[in-house]
Motif scaffolding. Structure first.
Motif, PDB file in Angstrom:
ATOM      1  N   ALA A  11       1.136  -1.180   0.055  1.00  0.00           N
ATOM      2  CA  ALA A  11       0.293  -0.396   0.087  1.00  0.00           C
ATOM      3  C   ALA A  11       0.843   1.259  -0.033  1.00  0.00           C
ATOM      4  O   ALA A  11       2.044   1.047   0.649  1.00  0.00           O
ATOM      5  N   ASP A  12       0.386   2.194  -0.584  1.00  0.00           N
ATOM      6  CA  ASP A  12       1.008   4.196  -0.358  1.00  0.00           C
ATOM      7  C   ASP A  12       0.670   4.145   1.433  1.00  0.00           C
ATOM      8  O   ASP A  12      -0.523   4.233   1.515  1.00  0.00           O
ATOM      9  N   LEU A  13       1.577   4.686   1.490  1.00  0.00           N
ATOM     10  CA  LEU A  13       1.928   4.966   2.779  1.00  0.00           C
ATOM     11  C   LEU A  13       1.104   6.605   3.434  1.00  0.00           C
ATOM     12  O   LEU A  13      -0.079   6.922   4.500  1.00  0.00           O
ATOM     13  N   THR A  14       0.871   7.569   2.116  1.00  0.00           N
ATOM     14  CA  THR A  14      -0.035   8.299   2.335  1.00  0.00           C
ATOM     15  C   THR A  14      -1.711   7.909   2.027  1.00  0.00           C
ATOM     16  O   THR A  14      -2.610   8.230   2.897  1.00  0.00           O
ATOM     17  N   GLU A  15      -1.378   6.664   1.396  1.00  0.00           N
ATOM     18  CA  GLU A  15      -3.409   6.961   1.136  1.00  0.00           C
ATOM     19  C   GLU A  15      -3.737   6.002   2.672  1.00  0.00           C
ATOM     20  O   GLU A  15      -4.708   6.112   3.196  1.00  0.00           O
ATOM     21  N   GLU A  16      -2.962   5.532   2.778  1.00  0.00           N
ATOM     22  CA  GLU A  16      -2.978   4.381   4.064  1.00  0.00           C
ATOM     23  C   GLU A  16      -3.334   4.778   5.385  1.00  0.00           C
ATOM     24  O   GLU A  16      -4.522   5.074   6.364  1.00  0.00           O
ATOM     25  N   VAL A  17      -2.921   6.314   5.479  1.00  0.00           N
ATOM     26  CA  VAL A  17      -2.870   7.221   6.693  1.00  0.00           C
ATOM     27  C   VAL A  17      -4.478   7.930   6.256  1.00  0.00           C
ATOM     28  O   VAL A  17      -5.072   8.327   7.597  1.00  0.00           O
ATOM     29  N   GLU A  18      -4.496   8.630   5.272  1.00  0.00           N
ATOM     30  CA  GLU A  18      -6.189   9.605   4.508  1.00  0.00           C
ATOM     31  C   GLU A  18      -6.788   8.568   5.475  1.00  0.00           C
ATOM     32  O   GLU A  18      -8.351   8.757   5.532  1.00  0.00           O
ATOM     33  N   ARG A  19      -6.925   7.216   4.619  1.00  0.00           N
ATOM     34  CA  ARG A  19      -8.203   5.992   5.177  1.00  0.00           C
ATOM     35  C   ARG A  19      -8.131   6.323   6.470  1.00  0.00           C
ATOM     36  O   ARG A  19      -9.504   5.696   7.333  1.00  0.00           O
ATOM     37  N   LEU A  20      -6.616   5.857   7.955  1.00  0.00           N
ATOM     38  CA  LEU A  20      -7.483   5.827   9.519  1.00  0.00           C
ATOM     39  C   LEU A  20      -7.628   7.003   8.993  1.00  0.00           C
ATOM     40  O   LEU A  20      -8.317   7.161  10.481  1.00  0.00           O
ATOM     41  N   LEU A  21      -7.425   8.534   8.383  1.00  0.00           N
ATOM     42  CA  LEU A  21      -8.535   9.917   9.450  1.00  0.00           C
ATOM     43  C   LEU A  21      -9.984   9.980   8.496  1.00  0.00           C
ATOM     44  O   LEU A  21     -10.463  10.374   9.200  1.00  0.00           O
ATOM     45  N   GLY A  22     -10.022   8.602   7.500  1.00  0.00           N
ATOM     46  CA  GLY A  22     -11.512   8.689   7.397  1.00  0.00           C
ATOM     47  C   GLY A  22     -11.676   9.706   5.803  1.00  0.00           C
ATOM     48  O   GLY A  22     -12.416  10.247   5.387  1.00  0.00           O
ATOM     49  N   ARG A  23     -10.528   9.804   5.481  1.00  0.00           N
ATOM     50  CA  ARG A  23     -10.535  10.731   4.045  1.00  0.00           C
ATOM     51  C   ARG A  23     -11.803  10.344   2.846  1.00  0.00           C
ATOM     52  O   ARG A  23     -12.006  11.072   2.375  1.00  0.00           O
ATOM     53  N   PRO A  24     -11.729   8.989   2.900  1.00  0.00           N
ATOM     54  CA  PRO A  24     -12.513   8.450   1.737  1.00  0.00           C
ATOM     55  C   PRO A  24     -13.530   8.961   2.533  1.00  0.00           C
ATOM     56  O   PRO A  24     -14.151   9.353   1.795  1.00  0.00           O
ATOM     57  N   TRP A  25     -13.906   8.731   2.943  1.00  0.00           N
ATOM     58  CA  TRP A  25     -15.665   8.932   3.599  1.00  0.00           C
ATOM     59  C   TRP A  25     -16.215  10.445   3.857  1.00  0.00           C
ATOM     60  O   TRP A  25     -17.374  10.695   2.970  1.00  0.00           O
ATOM     61  N   ASP A  26     -14.992  11.525   4.244  1.00  0.00           N
ATOM     62  CA  ASP A  26     -15.231  12.270   3.935  1.00  0.00           C
ATOM     63  C   ASP A  26     -15.686  13.201   2.643  1.00  0.00           C
ATOM     64  O   ASP A  26     -16.760  13.922   1.800  1.00  0.00           O
ATOM     65  N   ASP A  27     -14.326  12.656   1.811  1.00  0.00           N
ATOM     66  CA  ASP A  27     -15.313  12.913   0.186  1.00  0.00           C
ATOM     67  C   ASP A  27     -16.167  12.298   0.109  1.00  0.00           C
ATOM     68  O   ASP A  27     -16.719  13.660  -1.129  1.00  0.00           O
ATOM     69  N   GLU A  28     -16.505  11.523  -0.593  1.00  0.00           N
ATOM     70  CA  GLU A  28     -17.807  10.891  -0.581  1.00  0.00           C
ATOM     71  C   GLU A  28     -18.889  11.718   0.060  1.00  0.00           C
ATOM     72  O   GLU A  28     -19.973  11.740  -0.772  1.00  0.00           O
ATOM     73  N   LEU A  29     -19.134  12.391   2.035  1.00  0.00           N
ATOM     74  CA  LEU A  29     -20.258  12.786   2.063  1.00  0.00           C
ATOM     75  C   LEU A  29     -19.939  14.089   1.876  1.00  0.00           C
ATOM     76  O   LEU A  29     -20.937  14.778   2.329  1.00  0.00           O
TER      77      LEU A  29
END
Length: 165
Positions: free
Chosen positions: A128-146
């Motif tokens: 995995a990419d570390l930046t993407e993993e940290v963004e996932r831990l912070l909920g960024r994909p959910w924030d982007d969708e919501l």
């Protein structure tokens, strides 16, 4: 029993599920719930509502559990930190499922050390990419969708509901 406050944000729900959301929230809070449903302009044919609540700690988890099984629903539940207890945030989207974060007294997401170490190991192993993993831990994909659904709710009515504890 410690109490806290929180908010249930229902971002999108088809009209047929509106009474079921009220029933589920009422079952968790122990009182009847009647929400002020307004059309959700970001998703035609759906509705949105907000419910501010005061109840025992852990209520956000119970609300998220009661609502997470409905795939036509997008929601968030927050719970403020209280004496000796961190806050919580739950987000749900049909495509991503449930996101949970612990929220500190200053409103920051607190990521446990073991989850950060796991992300670093995945990145070091090329999984995995570390930046993407940290963004996932912070909920960024959910924030982007919501995010489009959050803005569509500006100016919508909010109702306070207090649970007798």
């Amino acid at each position: 029993m410690a109490t806290t406050r929180g908010v249930l944000y229902v971002h999108t729900v088809p009209s047929a599920l509106c009474p079921h959301v009220e029933w589920a929230a009422g079952g968790v809070l122990g009182v009847p719930v009647k929400l002020d449903w307004t059309p959700q302009p970001a998703a035609q044919g759906t509705y949105r509502a907000e419910l501010s609540w005061q109840a025992e700690t852990g209520t956000a988890a119970k609300l998220a559990s009661a609502l997470r099984g409905w795939q036509k629903l997008r929601f968030e539940v927050t719970e403020e930190p209280s004496n000796g207890v961190e806050g919580e945030r739950y987000s749900f989207t049909p495509t991503l499922g449930v996101f949970h974060a612990t929220i500190g007294v200053h409103g920051d997401i607190m990521v446990p050390e073991d989850r950060l170490k796991a992300a670093m190991l995945k990145a070091a192993g090329g999984e995995a990419d570390l930046t993407e993993e940290v963004e996932r831990l912070l909920g960024r994909p959910w924030d982007d969708e919501l995010e489009p659904f959050r803005y569509a709710g500006d100016g919508a009515p909010v109702r306070w509901l207090h649970q007798v504890v």
